[in-house]
Design a protein around this motif. Sequence first.
Motif, PDB file in Angstrom:
ATOM      1  N   ILE A   1      24.516  50.604  49.186  1.00  0.00           N
ATOM      2  CA  ILE A   1      24.202  49.592  50.204  1.00  0.00           C
ATOM      3  C   ILE A   1      25.512  48.991  50.716  1.00  0.00           C
ATOM      4  O   ILE A   1      26.396  48.659  49.936  1.00  0.00           O
ATOM      5  CB  ILE A   1      23.259  48.535  49.615  1.00  0.00           C
ATOM      6  CG1 ILE A   1      21.896  49.195  49.373  1.00  0.00           C
ATOM      7  CG2 ILE A   1      23.110  47.335  50.552  1.00  0.00           C
ATOM      8  CD1 ILE A   1      20.904  48.349  48.646  1.00  0.00           C
ATOM      9  N   THR A   2      25.650  48.864  52.024  1.00  0.00           N
ATOM     10  CA  THR A   2      26.967  48.566  52.595  1.00  0.00           C
ATOM     11  C   THR A   2      27.158  47.073  52.868  1.00  0.00           C
ATOM     12  O   THR A   2      26.218  46.280  52.780  1.00  0.00           O
ATOM     13  CB  THR A   2      27.187  49.359  53.897  1.00  0.00           C
ATOM     14  OG1 THR A   2      26.179  48.987  54.830  1.00  0.00           O
ATOM     15  CG2 THR A   2      27.126  50.853  53.644  1.00  0.00           C
ATOM     16  N   ASP A   3      28.406  46.738  53.218  1.00  0.00           N
ATOM     17  CA  ASP A   3      28.812  45.341  53.379  1.00  0.00           C
ATOM     18  C   ASP A   3      28.082  44.591  54.479  1.00  0.00           C
ATOM     19  O   ASP A   3      28.005  43.376  54.452  1.00  0.00           O
ATOM     20  CB  ASP A   3      30.313  45.277  53.703  1.00  0.00           C
ATOM     21  CG  ASP A   3      31.146  45.487  52.471  1.00  0.00           C
ATOM     22  OD1 ASP A   3      30.562  45.436  51.373  1.00  0.00           O
ATOM     23  OD2 ASP A   3      32.359  45.711  52.612  1.00  0.00           O
ATOM     24  N   ARG A   4      27.606  45.289  55.485  1.00  0.00           N
ATOM     25  CA  ARG A   4      27.002  44.540  56.594  1.00  0.00           C
ATOM     26  C   ARG A   4      25.579  44.057  56.279  1.00  0.00           C
ATOM     27  O   ARG A   4      24.997  43.304  57.042  1.00  0.00           O
ATOM     28  CB  ARG A   4      27.020  45.380  57.872  1.00  0.00           C
ATOM     29  CG  ARG A   4      25.972  46.446  57.946  1.00  0.00           C
ATOM     30  CD  ARG A   4      26.020  47.140  59.306  1.00  0.00           C
ATOM     31  NE  ARG A   4      24.864  47.993  59.492  1.00  0.00           N
ATOM     32  CZ  ARG A   4      24.680  48.777  60.533  1.00  0.00           C
ATOM     33  NH1 ARG A   4      25.593  48.823  61.487  1.00  0.00           N
ATOM     34  NH2 ARG A   4      23.593  49.514  60.642  1.00  0.00           N
TER      35      ARG A   4
ATOM     36  N   LEU B   1      19.304  42.391  51.634  1.00  0.00           N
ATOM     37  CA  LEU B   1      19.159  42.722  50.222  1.00  0.00           C
ATOM     38  C   LEU B   1      18.899  41.417  49.481  1.00  0.00           C
ATOM     39  O   LEU B   1      19.705  40.496  49.549  1.00  0.00           O
ATOM     40  CB  LEU B   1      20.451  43.359  49.716  1.00  0.00           C
ATOM     41  CG  LEU B   1      20.498  43.694  48.242  1.00  0.00           C
ATOM     42  CD1 LEU B   1      19.499  44.779  47.914  1.00  0.00           C
ATOM     43  CD2 LEU B   1      21.892  44.150  47.851  1.00  0.00           C
ATOM     44  N   ILE B   2      17.749  41.337  48.825  1.00  0.00           N
ATOM     45  CA  ILE B   2      17.427  40.139  48.044  1.00  0.00           C
ATOM     46  C   ILE B   2      17.394  40.547  46.579  1.00  0.00           C
ATOM     47  O   ILE B   2      16.651  41.459  46.203  1.00  0.00           O
ATOM     48  CB  ILE B   2      16.059  39.565  48.463  1.00  0.00           C
ATOM     49  CG1 ILE B   2      16.042  39.312  49.973  1.00  0.00           C
ATOM     50  CG2 ILE B   2      15.754  38.284  47.694  1.00  0.00           C
ATOM     51  CD1 ILE B   2      14.653  39.231  50.554  1.00  0.00           C
ATOM     52  N   VAL B   3      18.228  39.908  45.771  1.00  0.00           N
ATOM     53  CA  VAL B   3      18.306  40.259  44.351  1.00  0.00           C
ATOM     54  C   VAL B   3      17.574  39.200  43.536  1.00  0.00           C
ATOM     55  O   VAL B   3      17.892  38.016  43.629  1.00  0.00           O
ATOM     56  CB  VAL B   3      19.775  40.374  43.892  1.00  0.00           C
ATOM     57  CG1 VAL B   3      19.849  40.642  42.395  1.00  0.00           C
ATOM     58  CG2 VAL B   3      20.486  41.480  44.668  1.00  0.00           C
ATOM     59  N   ASP B   4      16.602  39.629  42.764  1.00  0.00           N
ATOM     60  CA  ASP B   4      15.815  38.708  41.950  1.00  0.00           C
ATOM     61  C   ASP B   4      16.326  38.765  40.505  1.00  0.00           C
ATOM     62  O   ASP B   4      16.011  39.683  39.746  1.00  0.00           O
ATOM     63  CB  ASP B   4      14.337  39.107  42.021  1.00  0.00           C
ATOM     64  CG  ASP B   4      13.435  38.072  41.362  1.00  0.00           C
ATOM     65  OD1 ASP B   4      13.929  37.305  40.495  1.00  0.00           O
ATOM     66  OD2 ASP B   4      12.242  38.022  41.707  1.00  0.00           O
ATOM     67  N   ILE B   5      17.133  37.747  40.156  1.00  0.00           N
ATOM     68  CA  ILE B   5      17.739  37.716  38.821  1.00  0.00           C
ATOM     69  C   ILE B   5      16.653  37.604  37.745  1.00  0.00           C
ATOM     70  O   ILE B   5      16.802  38.122  36.636  1.00  0.00           O
ATOM     71  CB  ILE B   5      18.735  36.539  38.705  1.00  0.00           C
ATOM     72  CG1 ILE B   5      19.827  36.624  39.787  1.00  0.00           C
ATOM     73  CG2 ILE B   5      19.340  36.464  37.312  1.00  0.00           C
ATOM     74  CD1 ILE B   5      20.871  37.673  39.596  1.00  0.00           C
TER      75      ILE B   5
ATOM     76  N   GLY C   1      25.505  42.462  42.631  1.00  0.00           N
ATOM     77  CA  GLY C   1      26.297  41.229  42.688  1.00  0.00           C
ATOM     78  C   GLY C   1      26.792  40.831  41.307  1.00  0.00           C
ATOM     79  O   GLY C   1      26.025  40.319  40.493  1.00  0.00           O
ATOM     80  N   LEU C   2      28.084  41.050  41.060  1.00  0.00           N
ATOM     81  CA  LEU C   2      28.650  40.914  39.724  1.00  0.00           C
ATOM     82  C   LEU C   2      28.538  39.493  39.170  1.00  0.00           C
ATOM     83  O   LEU C   2      28.046  39.269  38.067  1.00  0.00           O
ATOM     84  CB  LEU C   2      30.121  41.332  39.812  1.00  0.00           C
ATOM     85  CG  LEU C   2      30.858  41.587  38.531  1.00  0.00           C
ATOM     86  CD1 LEU C   2      30.167  42.677  37.734  1.00  0.00           C
ATOM     87  CD2 LEU C   2      32.295  41.998  38.835  1.00  0.00           C
ATOM     88  N   LYS C   3      28.985  38.534  39.952  1.00  0.00           N
ATOM     89  CA  LYS C   3      29.044  37.160  39.460  1.00  0.00           C
ATOM     90  C   LYS C   3      27.636  36.594  39.238  1.00  0.00           C
ATOM     91  O   LYS C   3      27.355  36.003  38.188  1.00  0.00           O
ATOM     92  CB  LYS C   3      29.802  36.302  40.481  1.00  0.00           C
ATOM     93  CG  LYS C   3      29.937  34.872  40.065  1.00  0.00           C
ATOM     94  CD  LYS C   3      30.851  34.107  40.993  1.00  0.00           C
ATOM     95  CE  LYS C   3      30.837  32.642  40.581  1.00  0.00           C
ATOM     96  NZ  LYS C   3      31.497  31.814  41.599  1.00  0.00           N
ATOM     97  N   GLU C   4      26.786  36.788  40.212  1.00  0.00           N
ATOM     98  CA  GLU C   4      25.440  36.217  40.116  1.00  0.00           C
ATOM     99  C   GLU C   4      24.677  36.820  38.946  1.00  0.00           C
ATOM    100  O   GLU C   4      23.950  36.115  38.231  1.00  0.00           O
ATOM    101  CB  GLU C   4      24.670  36.440  41.423  1.00  0.00           C
ATOM    102  CG  GLU C   4      25.175  35.610  42.595  1.00  0.00           C
ATOM    103  CD  GLU C   4      26.436  36.189  43.256  1.00  0.00           C
ATOM    104  OE1 GLU C   4      26.908  37.280  42.838  1.00  0.00           O
ATOM    105  OE2 GLU C   4      26.950  35.543  44.189  1.00  0.00           O
TER     106      GLU C   4
ATOM    107  N   GLY D   1      23.376  51.886  54.336  1.00  0.00           N
ATOM    108  CA  GLY D   1      23.292  52.519  53.024  1.00  0.00           C
ATOM    109  C   GLY D   1      22.000  53.271  52.786  1.00  0.00           C
ATOM    110  O   GLY D   1      21.805  53.841  51.718  1.00  0.00           O
ATOM    111  N   TYR D   2      21.106  53.268  53.767  1.00  0.00           N
ATOM    112  CA  TYR D   2      19.874  54.041  53.587  1.00  0.00           C
ATOM    113  C   TYR D   2      20.161  55.498  53.960  1.00  0.00           C
ATOM    114  O   TYR D   2      20.592  55.774  55.069  1.00  0.00           O
ATOM    115  CB  TYR D   2      18.711  53.470  54.422  1.00  0.00           C
ATOM    116  CG  TYR D   2      17.428  54.125  53.983  1.00  0.00           C
ATOM    117  CD1 TYR D   2      16.814  53.733  52.804  1.00  0.00           C
ATOM    118  CD2 TYR D   2      16.884  55.193  54.681  1.00  0.00           C
ATOM    119  CE1 TYR D   2      15.683  54.387  52.331  1.00  0.00           C
ATOM    120  CE2 TYR D   2      15.756  55.844  54.226  1.00  0.00           C
ATOM    121  CZ  TYR D   2      15.157  55.432  53.046  1.00  0.00           C
ATOM    122  OH  TYR D   2      14.058  56.088  52.575  1.00  0.00           O
TER     123      TYR D   2
END
Length: 348
Positions: A339-342, A8-12, A44-47, A267-268
Motif C-alpha cells: 500500500i503506497t504513501d498517497r 487505510l484504516i488500521v484497527d489496533i 504503522g510501526l509506532k501506533e 498498491g492494489y
Amino acid sequence: MREPSAELIVDIGVIRKNILYLKSLLNPETKFMAILKANAYGHGLKEVTLGIDDIVDGYGLVRIHEALEIRENSSKKILLMQGVYNNQDFDLANKNDLDLVVHNDDQLFILDNPNINIWIKINTGMNRLGFSPKSFSSIYKKHLTKRQFTLMSHLACSDNPLDDLNKKQFNAFDEVSKNVQTNHHKSIGNTGCIINYPNQGFDWVRSGIGIYGGYSADNTLQSAMTFRSKIIEIKDIKKGDRVGYNGRVIASKDIKIAIVYAGYADGYPQSTFDKTKVSINNKEVNIFGQVSMDLISIDISDISNCKIGDWCTLWSSKDSINNHIANNNLISYELMTRITDRVKVSFK
Ligand SMILES: *Cc1c(COP(=O)(O)O)cnc(C)c1O
C-alpha cells in the motif's frame, strides 16, 4: 464531494484480539514476539507498538531504523532478525539494547562483545539464511559454551502441515539443540507454526502475519486493515461492450459498473483478475476489467442502491484480504506491505 482518496484504516483492537487468540494456543511459558518489520506489515510501526506493548514480550524487525523507532516507545526486547552488517550499526544496536541475530561468518565479530543478547540462526532446510548444523557446532565450541544464547531457525512452509519439510526442519532443529551442552533458549515458530504445531513454540514464537489477520486457514483471525475508496462514476454497459485497458473483459449482457477511485498506484495489484470479490454497501461484488493506475471497475448489476460517493471496501475485518490472493497468485503479506504513501491512513 471532497477530493476522494483511497483510505487505510488500521484497527489496533483487532491486532490485540489476534495476538490474544494466538497466545491462547501456546504453552503459557512461551514468550510472544510480535514481528513488526516493514512498518508492521504496512500497519504503522509506532501506533502498533503503542497499541500492543502491554500484551507482547518483544518485537522482531529487520531494519535498524525501525528497531530504533520502537525503542523510543518500548523497553521490551527488540530483536534485529538479520543482525547488523557493519560496526556503526553494531554500536547503535549495543547502545539501544537490541538483541542481534548472527547468521553468517561476517557477523561473528558480534560475538566478541559479551553484552549483546545473541540469537544464532541455523539453517534447518529453508536454505536461505543461517549456519549449517556443522558450522554451528564449531562456532558453539569456540564462542558460546560460556554464554546464554537463543538457538533460532525459520520454517519454509509452516502454513502447509502436509509438507514433509516441516518435520525435517523440526528434527534438524532438535538435533542441533541436543548437541548443545549448555542452557540455551529456542525459537523456530512463526504464525503457521503456532497454528499447526503449537507444541513447537519453545521459548519464543515470532508471529507476524497472524497478528494482522492475514493467515487464511484460520477463521478466528481477522484483518486489522480496512482498505477502501469511493465510487466516483457509475456507467451502463451494453452487452458486447468491452471495459478498461486492453478491453480485457466483455459484457455478456447489459450491466452496470462502478468506477472506484483506487488503483495500482495505491498498491492494489494491477494483475488482479476479474471476479475477485470486493464489497459495496455490504454486498459482495466482482472486479470487472483490468485495474488501472487510479481506478478499479466493478460489476454492480446485482446491487440496486449503489451511488456515486458510496464506499467500495477492498478488504476489512469482514471482507477477507484472502479473497484477493488465491486466484491472483498473491499472498496477504505482499498486499499489506505494498500500500503506497498517497493512501490516507488512520487508526482506531
Ligand atoms: C517475518 C519473519 C517471521 C514472521 O513470520 P509470519 O509468517 O509473518 O508469522 C518470523 N521469523 C522471521 C525470521 C521472519 O523474518
